[in-house]
Design an enzyme around this catalytic site. Sequence first.
Site, PDB file in Angstrom:
ATOM      1  N   ILE A   9       0.699  -1.300   0.008  1.00 20.03           N
ATOM      2  CA  ILE A   9       0.002  -0.106   0.562  1.00 20.03           C
ATOM      3  C   ILE A   9       1.073   0.950   0.082  1.00 20.03           C
ATOM      4  O   ILE A   9      -0.322   2.502  -0.650  1.00 20.03           O
ATOM      5  CB  ILE A   9      -1.233   0.042   0.292  1.00 20.03           C
ATOM      6  CG1 ILE A   9      -1.870   1.470   1.164  1.00 20.03           C
ATOM      7  CG2 ILE A   9       0.000   0.352   2.345  1.00 20.03           C
ATOM      8  CD1 ILE A   9      -2.977   1.065   2.389  1.00 20.03           C
ATOM      9  N   ALA A  87       6.476  -5.864  -3.580  1.00 22.04           N
ATOM     10  CA  ALA A  87       7.006  -6.263  -4.233  1.00 22.04           C
ATOM     11  C   ALA A  87       9.081  -6.073  -3.588  1.00 22.04           C
ATOM     12  O   ALA A  87       8.268  -4.596  -3.746  1.00 22.04           O
ATOM     13  CB  ALA A  87       6.899  -6.386  -5.352  1.00 22.04           C
ATOM     14  N   TYR A 100      16.378 -12.649  -3.004  1.00 19.10           N
ATOM     15  CA  TYR A 100      15.556 -12.110  -2.180  1.00 19.10           C
ATOM     16  C   TYR A 100      14.192 -11.465  -2.730  1.00 19.10           C
ATOM     17  O   TYR A 100      13.138 -11.399  -2.266  1.00 19.10           O
ATOM     18  CB  TYR A 100      16.100 -10.456  -0.986  1.00 19.10           C
ATOM     19  CG  TYR A 100      15.410  -9.843  -0.986  1.00 19.10           C
ATOM     20  CD1 TYR A 100      14.555 -10.321   0.575  1.00 19.10           C
ATOM     21  CD2 TYR A 100      14.597  -8.526  -1.201  1.00 19.10           C
ATOM     22  CE1 TYR A 100      13.216  -9.475   1.118  1.00 19.10           C
ATOM     23  CE2 TYR A 100      13.799  -7.686  -0.837  1.00 19.10           C
ATOM     24  CZ  TYR A 100      13.531  -8.262   0.250  1.00 19.10           C
ATOM     25  OH  TYR A 100      12.368  -7.596   1.404  1.00 19.10           O
ATOM     26  N   SER A 134       3.269  -8.755 -14.625  1.00 17.13           N
ATOM     27  CA  SER A 134       4.018  -8.009 -15.282  1.00 17.13           C
ATOM     28  C   SER A 134       3.613  -8.048 -16.927  1.00 17.13           C
ATOM     29  O   SER A 134       4.422  -8.848 -16.683  1.00 17.13           O
ATOM     30  CB  SER A 134       5.147  -7.278 -14.311  1.00 17.13           C
ATOM     31  OG  SER A 134       6.323  -6.868 -15.507  1.00 17.13           O
ATOM     32  N   GLU A 136       7.008  -7.503 -17.597  1.00 18.17           N
ATOM     33  CA  GLU A 136       8.764  -8.211 -17.715  1.00 18.17           C
ATOM     34  C   GLU A 136       8.337  -9.852 -17.765  1.00 18.17           C
ATOM     35  O   GLU A 136       9.336 -10.227 -18.414  1.00 18.17           O
ATOM     36  CB  GLU A 136       9.144  -7.773 -16.684  1.00 18.17           C
ATOM     37  CG  GLU A 136       9.366  -6.257 -16.624  1.00 18.17           C
ATOM     38  CD  GLU A 136      11.118  -6.291 -17.081  1.00 18.17           C
ATOM     39  OE1 GLU A 136      11.768  -7.102 -16.731  1.00 18.17           O
ATOM     40  OE2 GLU A 136      10.802  -5.670 -17.598  1.00 18.17           O
ATOM     41  N   TYR A 157      13.591 -10.814 -11.167  1.00 15.70           N
ATOM     42  CA  TYR A 157      12.364 -10.050 -10.973  1.00 15.70           C
ATOM     43  C   TYR A 157      11.406 -10.916 -11.688  1.00 15.70           C
ATOM     44  O   TYR A 157      10.157 -11.300 -11.293  1.00 15.70           O
ATOM     45  CB  TYR A 157      12.237  -8.585 -11.005  1.00 15.70           C
ATOM     46  CG  TYR A 157      11.100  -8.198 -11.385  1.00 15.70           C
ATOM     47  CD1 TYR A 157       9.667  -7.647 -10.126  1.00 15.70           C
ATOM     48  CD2 TYR A 157      10.135  -8.241 -12.497  1.00 15.70           C
ATOM     49  CE1 TYR A 157       9.205  -6.962  -9.565  1.00 15.70           C
ATOM     50  CE2 TYR A 157       8.877  -7.260 -12.628  1.00 15.70           C
ATOM     51  CZ  TYR A 157       8.929  -6.926 -11.403  1.00 15.70           C
ATOM     52  OH  TYR A 157       7.308  -6.754 -11.720  1.00 15.70           O
TER      53      TYR A 157
END
Length: 346
Positions: A9, A87, A100, A134, A136, A157
Amino acid sequence: MRRALITGITGQDGSYLAEFLLSKDYQVHGIVRRASTFNTGRIDHLYKDSHDEEARLFLHYGDLTDGSSLRRILHKSEPDEIYNLGAQSHVKVSFDQAEYTADVVATGTLRLLEAVRDYCDTTGRKVKLYQAGSSEMFGAAKPPQNEATEFYPRSPYAASKVAAYWYCVNYREAYSLFIANGMLFNHESPLRGETFVTRKITRAVGKIKLGLQKKLYLGNLDARRDWGFAGDYVEAMWRMLQHDTPDDFVVATGESHSVKEFVEAAFGHAGLNWADHVEIDPRYLRPTEVDFLLGDPSKAAAALGWKPTVKFDGLVKMMVEADIELARQEATLINAGHRVSARSGN
Ligand code: NAP
Ligand code: GDD
C-alpha cells in the site's frame, strides 16, 4: 461496507488504489513494512487516526516474507478483496538481490495464497484476490504482447513474477478461488519511485530547470516500453475483481516509445535540450535487457470496459510539471538555508 486488503500500500500503485477504493466507500486495510524511516509518505494524506469515527484506512505491520503476519492480518481485516501489490519491484536490483526478490515476489505470493486458502476454509468466507503480474513476464517475446503470448522472462524479478502467476492459476483451479492475474505494462505517475527511468528523467528535468543539477546519467536509451498512467491502471485491477469470472488480463495503452523518446519529450517540455545534459553510464545497463514491450489491451477493453485516459504525451507533461514544481519547492528551501538531500538512482 466492502473491505479491501492491499499488500504494497505504501508503493506507487498502492497509494492510487487506496485512494480509489476509499472513493468507492471501501474500508481499506494495508500492510506496511517496518522501516527505520517513515515509508508512508504516499498515503499520509489518506490516513486518519484509527480513533476517529470516520477512519476507513487501517495499517498493519507485516511482510510478504513473514507468513504468520499475513495470516494474522487476514483474520483482523476480514477482507472481501485482496490486492497483492507488494514486491521488490526494481528489475535491475533483482540481479543484485535475486534470492530476496524471489522470496518476496514468488514465495511471498505463495505464502499469501496459502494463508487465503486456509482463511477461506476455516471461516467459510469468499475472498477475491488480484495478483500484480507484469509485462516483464513477456520479456523477450515478440511484440505486440497479449494474454496468449508465451512468457520469456529476462530477470530474476520477471522469473519470480512468472512463478507467482502460475501459483495463482494453480490455486484458482485447485481450490476454486477467485484470483485474477493482471499483466500490467509499465505505468507511471508523479508518485513513481525515483529510480525507475521515467521518474529519474522527470526529476532530473525539474532539478536541471531550477539549476539544482547539471547532468543525468542513464543506461540503455533504445529500450521501448508501453507507458501508461498508474491512476488508470489501478481502476483496471478493481474491474478485474468485479468481473463475473476470475480471469487474466493485459493492461496497456497499445503505444510503445523508446527511453530516448521519453527523454526528448521530457526535456523538450521544459524548454531544455536533452543532449546538453544526458550522458550514458554503463552502470545502468542490465545483464539481460527487455528490448520491446507493446501491449494489446483489447481483452480488457471488451470484457472490463477499461480504457486508458492518459497517453504518452499527457503522461510526460503531468510528470514534468509535477517535478518542476517539486524542484521549485526544493530550491526555495535551499535558498532559505535548509539542506535538501539529492538522490540519484538505478
Ligand atoms: P513500488 O512503488 O515499488 O511499491 C512496492 C510496494 O511493495 C511498496 O509498498 C513496498 O514497501 C512493498 N514491499 C516491498 N517488499 C515487501 C515485502 N517484503 N513485504 C511486503 N511489502 C513489500 O511498486 P509499484 O510500481 O507500486 O508496483 C506495484 C506492484 O505492481 C508490484 O508488485 C510491481 O512488481 C507490479 N507491477 C508494477 C508495474 C509498474 O509499472 N509500476 C508494472 C507491472 C507490475 P516499501 O514502501 O516499504 O518499500
Ligand atoms: N531504472 C533505470 N535507470 N532504467 C533505465 C535507465 C536508468 O538509468 N536507463 C535506461 N533505462 C531503461 C532500462 O534498461 C529499461 O529498459 C527501461 O529503461 C525501463 O526501466 P525501469 O523504469 O526501471 O522499468 P522496467 O521496465 O525495468 O520495470 C518496470 O516496469 C515493469 C513492467 O514492465 C517496473 O515497474 C517493474 O516492477 C514492472 O513489472
